[in-house]
Write a protein that holds these residues in place. Structure first.
Motif, PDB file in Angstrom:
ATOM      1  N   LEU A 181       0.833  -1.208   0.000  1.00  0.00           N
ATOM      2  CA  LEU A 181       0.000   0.000   0.000  1.00  0.00           C
ATOM      3  C   LEU A 181       0.866   1.255   0.000  1.00  0.00           C
ATOM      4  N   GLU A 182       0.722   2.063  -1.052  1.00  0.00           N
ATOM      5  CA  GLU A 182       1.581   3.234  -1.245  1.00  0.00           C
ATOM      6  C   GLU A 182       0.781   4.529  -1.482  1.00  0.00           C
ATOM      7  N   PRO A 183      -0.060   4.946  -0.547  1.00  0.00           N
ATOM      8  CA  PRO A 183      -0.784   6.203  -0.745  1.00  0.00           C
ATOM      9  C   PRO A 183       0.103   7.441  -0.759  1.00  0.00           C
ATOM     10  N   SER A 184       1.260   7.399  -0.087  1.00  0.00           N
ATOM     11  CA  SER A 184       2.125   8.584  -0.041  1.00  0.00           C
ATOM     12  C   SER A 184       2.695   8.936  -1.409  1.00  0.00           C
ATOM     13  N   LEU A 185       2.751   7.974  -2.323  1.00  0.00           N
ATOM     14  CA  LEU A 185       3.208   8.302  -3.670  1.00  0.00           C
ATOM     15  C   LEU A 185       2.292   9.328  -4.322  1.00  0.00           C
ATOM     16  N   TYR A 220      -3.496   5.311  -3.918  1.00  0.00           N
ATOM     17  CA  TYR A 220      -4.869   5.823  -3.786  1.00  0.00           C
ATOM     18  C   TYR A 220      -4.888   7.241  -3.238  1.00  0.00           C
ATOM     19  N   TRP A 221      -6.108   7.774  -3.151  1.00  0.00           N
ATOM     20  CA  TRP A 221      -6.382   9.178  -2.825  1.00  0.00           C
ATOM     21  C   TRP A 221      -5.952  10.107  -3.959  1.00  0.00           C
ATOM     22  N   GLY A 222      -6.192   9.653  -5.201  1.00  0.00           N
ATOM     23  CA  GLY A 222      -5.886  10.497  -6.332  1.00  0.00           C
ATOM     24  C   GLY A 222      -5.144   9.726  -7.407  1.00  0.00           C
ATOM     25  N   SER A 246     -11.525   8.316  -6.477  1.00  0.00           N
ATOM     26  CA  SER A 246     -11.116   9.695  -6.235  1.00  0.00           C
ATOM     27  C   SER A 246     -10.760  10.451  -7.511  1.00  0.00           C
ATOM     28  N   ASN A 247     -10.149   9.764  -8.474  1.00  0.00           N
ATOM     29  CA  ASN A 247      -9.690  10.470  -9.672  1.00  0.00           C
ATOM     30  C   ASN A 247      -9.641   9.511 -10.863  1.00  0.00           C
TER      31      ASN A 247
END
Length: 335
Positions: A181-185, A220-222, A246-247
């Motif tokens: 899981l890599e949301p910070s990317l 995620y988150w964009g 999200s996008n």
């Protein structure tokens, strides 16, 4: 023909009864007992909860079952928060939402711990290896969520976190899939030079996966910046995860303009919104993705919530699992 696989990124909400039971144990509140050496009564609650969420995934018809990460009060920061070389200090906002975690401050060498492997071994006893999915934070996100007071250099710290996670992954039992899981990317994208190091760190973790396991790096988150996306594809793993909640447009652009891996994970279920999508909606989103990526014939599309699921009330979580499992059945009927 593309295979559609129903799965999740894990990090589940606790069942309501488990919250109540933990609250009765020493007045337990969030974080109070999650330090890697919980008492027997607390361990028993988590064991029973693990059994329940695995059974929920199986009864929902998901193709992959995760352990649930129910002990991860600090969310993706958990593997550091329970490490002997880490001090947990002030409360920090978890990305841009109303959840918080303890700041994991690394004060010594990140040696092997085995906490995640122990959880996964317990899950392996409850399901088959050909349906078991492991979940770990990505090295870039874990380093981003932490504070370094030991390594002294951002590049060295990222490399140390990657080596630490690789060591944890090497201890895993046999699994079918590994979600990194890599949301910070997306949330805190790496700059020039750092984007290449982030890709190398992910490559280190992916290379430690059990033999034969498919590795999915879920963002995620964009949507990823174009350059970050390009460097990510340089790493050796099987599928990139895209957030089509999200996008959808920018993620679709990245795929069609720059290509992607032979397989993808499609975040087509909202992991934060309590509105429950029905199975037909989920299947239609998967069809939309196929229709709008005409140049790409994916080997596998992992249909998944876009984010971790701990944000949801437990009853809503159960409903979303059921809809997700049914969605792949609809796809099979259409085929």
């Amino acid at each position: 023909m593309t295979e559609r696989v129903a799965t999740t990124p894990g990090v589940y909400p606790l069942p309501d009864w488990a919250k109540d039971d933990l609250a009765d144990l020493k007045g337990h509140q969030k974080h109070d007992l999650i330090d890697g050496d919980e008492g027997e009564d607390v361990v028993a609650v988590y064991e029973r909860a693990r059994e329940e969420v695995i059974e929920r995934q199986q009864s929902a018809g998901l193709d992959r079952a995760v352990e649930g990460q129910l002990r991860w009060d600090d969310m993706l920061a958990h593997p550091l928060a329970v490490h002997d070389s880490v001090e947990t200090r002030g409360i920090v906002r978890y990305y841009d939402n109303n959840n918080f975690y303890r700041d994991p401050v690394v004060t010594g060498d990140l040696t092997f711990d085995g906490d995640i492997a122990a959880e996964l071994e317990a899950a392996a006893a409850l399901t088959d290896s050909d349906s078991l999915q492991a979940v770990v934070p990505g090295p870039y996100s874990l380093a981003d969520l932490a504070t370094d007071e030991h390594y002294g250099d951002d590049a060295d710290f990222l490399a140390a976190v990657a080596d630490f996670l690789a060591g944890e992954v090497e201890a895993f039992p046999e699994v079918e899939t590994l979600f990194v899981l890599e949301p910070s990317l997306v949330e805190n994208p790496p700059g020039d030079g750092e984007d290449e190091r982030a890709s190398q760190a992910i490559d280190t973790v992916a290379g430690a996966a059990p033999e034969g396991a498919d590795v999915v790096v879920h963002t995620y988150w964009g949507a990823l910046d174009e350059k970050v996306h390009a460097h990510l594809l340089d790493a050796d793993f099987d599928a990139v995860g895209y957030d089509f909640v999200s996008n959808p447009e920018d993620n679709l652009y990245n795929i069609n303009e720059y290509g992607t891996k032979d397989s993808i994970a499609a975040g087509v279920v909202d992991g934060q919104n309590t509105l429950v999508e029905d199975a037909e909606q989920i299947a239609e989103r998967a069809d939309w993705l196929a229709d709008n990526t005409p140049a790409t014939d994916f080997e596998t599309v992992y249909l998944t919530p876009n984010t971790e699921l701990f944000y949801l009330p437990y009853s809503t979580f159960e409903e979303k699992l059921a809809a997700l499992g049914e969605a792949t059945d609809i796809a099979e009927v259409k085929a």
